[in-house]
Motif scaffolding. Sequence first.
Motif, PDB file in Angstrom:
ATOM      1  N   UNK A   1       0.840  -1.203   0.000  1.00 42.08           N
ATOM      2  CA  UNK A   1       0.000   0.000   0.000  1.00 42.08           C
ATOM      3  C   UNK A   1       0.873   1.251   0.000  1.00 42.08           C
ATOM      4  N   UNK A   2       1.969   1.228   0.745  1.00 38.06           N
ATOM      5  CA  UNK A   2       2.878   2.361   0.785  1.00 38.06           C
ATOM      6  C   UNK A   2       3.468   2.648  -0.596  1.00 38.06           C
ATOM      7  N   UNK A   3       3.918   1.607  -1.289  1.00 38.17           N
ATOM      8  CA  UNK A   3       4.461   1.784  -2.640  1.00 38.17           C
ATOM      9  C   UNK A   3       3.394   2.305  -3.601  1.00 38.17           C
ATOM     10  N   UNK A   4       2.185   1.768  -3.479  1.00 41.54           N
ATOM     11  CA  UNK A   4       1.091   2.219  -4.346  1.00 41.54           C
ATOM     12  C   UNK A   4       0.758   3.686  -4.078  1.00 41.54           C
ATOM     13  N   UNK A   5       0.771   4.097  -2.804  1.00 39.10           N
ATOM     14  CA  UNK A   5       0.518   5.505  -2.464  1.00 39.10           C
ATOM     15  C   UNK A   5       1.587   6.405  -3.073  1.00 39.10           C
ATOM     16  N   UNK A   6       2.835   5.977  -3.007  1.00 39.07           N
ATOM     17  CA  UNK A   6       3.909   6.772  -3.596  1.00 39.07           C
ATOM     18  C   UNK A   6       3.708   6.936  -5.101  1.00 39.07           C
ATOM     19  N   UNK A   7       3.360   5.839  -5.786  1.00 30.18           N
ATOM     20  CA  UNK A   7       3.120   5.920  -7.227  1.00 30.18           C
ATOM     21  C   UNK A   7       1.960   6.861  -7.535  1.00 30.18           C
ATOM     22  N   UNK A   8       0.903   6.770  -6.736  1.00 34.54           N
ATOM     23  CA  UNK A   8      -0.267   7.615  -6.953  1.00 34.54           C
ATOM     24  C   UNK A   8       0.077   9.090  -6.777  1.00 34.54           C
ATOM     25  N   UNK A   9       0.785   9.404  -5.739  1.00 37.96           N
ATOM     26  CA  UNK A   9       1.122  10.801  -5.476  1.00 37.96           C
ATOM     27  C   UNK A   9       2.121  11.350  -6.477  1.00 37.96           C
ATOM     28  N   UNK A  10       3.029  10.510  -6.945  1.00 39.80           N
ATOM     29  CA  UNK A  10       3.971  10.954  -7.978  1.00 39.80           C
ATOM     30  C   UNK A  10       3.253  11.247  -9.296  1.00 39.80           C
ATOM     31  N   UNK A  11       2.214  10.471  -9.590  1.00 51.02           N
ATOM     32  CA  UNK A  11       1.466  10.689 -10.842  1.00 51.02           C
ATOM     33  C   UNK A  11       0.652  11.974 -10.793  1.00 51.02           C
ATOM     34  N   UNK A  12       0.390  12.483  -9.597  1.00 51.68           N
ATOM     35  CA  UNK A  12      -0.386  13.717  -9.447  1.00 51.68           C
ATOM     36  C   UNK A  12       0.495  14.951  -9.390  1.00 51.68           C
TER      37      UNK A  12
END
Length: 158
Positions: free
Chosen positions: A146-157
């Motif tokens: 979940x932490x890695x997925x959150x990082x990817x999500x925030x980087x895409x924004x």
Amino acid sequence: MQAGRPMEPRSARVCDGAPKRAAETCPRAVFPIPQPTVIVVADNGKILCQIGKILRRAGFVAYFAVDTASALDALASFPCADVLLIDADMPDTDGVVLADMIKTRCPRIEVLYMTTAAGGMETKFGVRHGPTIEKPLRAHQLAAAVSHACERSRLSRA
């Protein structure tokens, strides 16, 4: 359980101090929610409680949904969610199909699938938008994914 409301994992009841509606905390999904946010979709209450404990201890805010309608309600209420953690085997709609519906509405949300057998994902129709986590869930693996997925999500924004 009510969709789009933070749940207290121990009692599975709505918290008294629920955050404001998404429109007030994150207008039009322009500004990120301060804490990493996860929408969890599963039909099993025990799994939801287990996931809630793990995510809360890891510092995430989690919103829970038990079916397709409540998942779409949660997304409408919290369009800034970083991650969709979804059970691939939902009774009313296939989890892969539901994730595809959600990803179409919110392209920047990262998707993590949960399943009892990762090999069973190959028999499901639809586009896969993220990795699979096998049940039974292990706290450190779930928190890391979940932490890695959150990082990817925030980087895409960004």
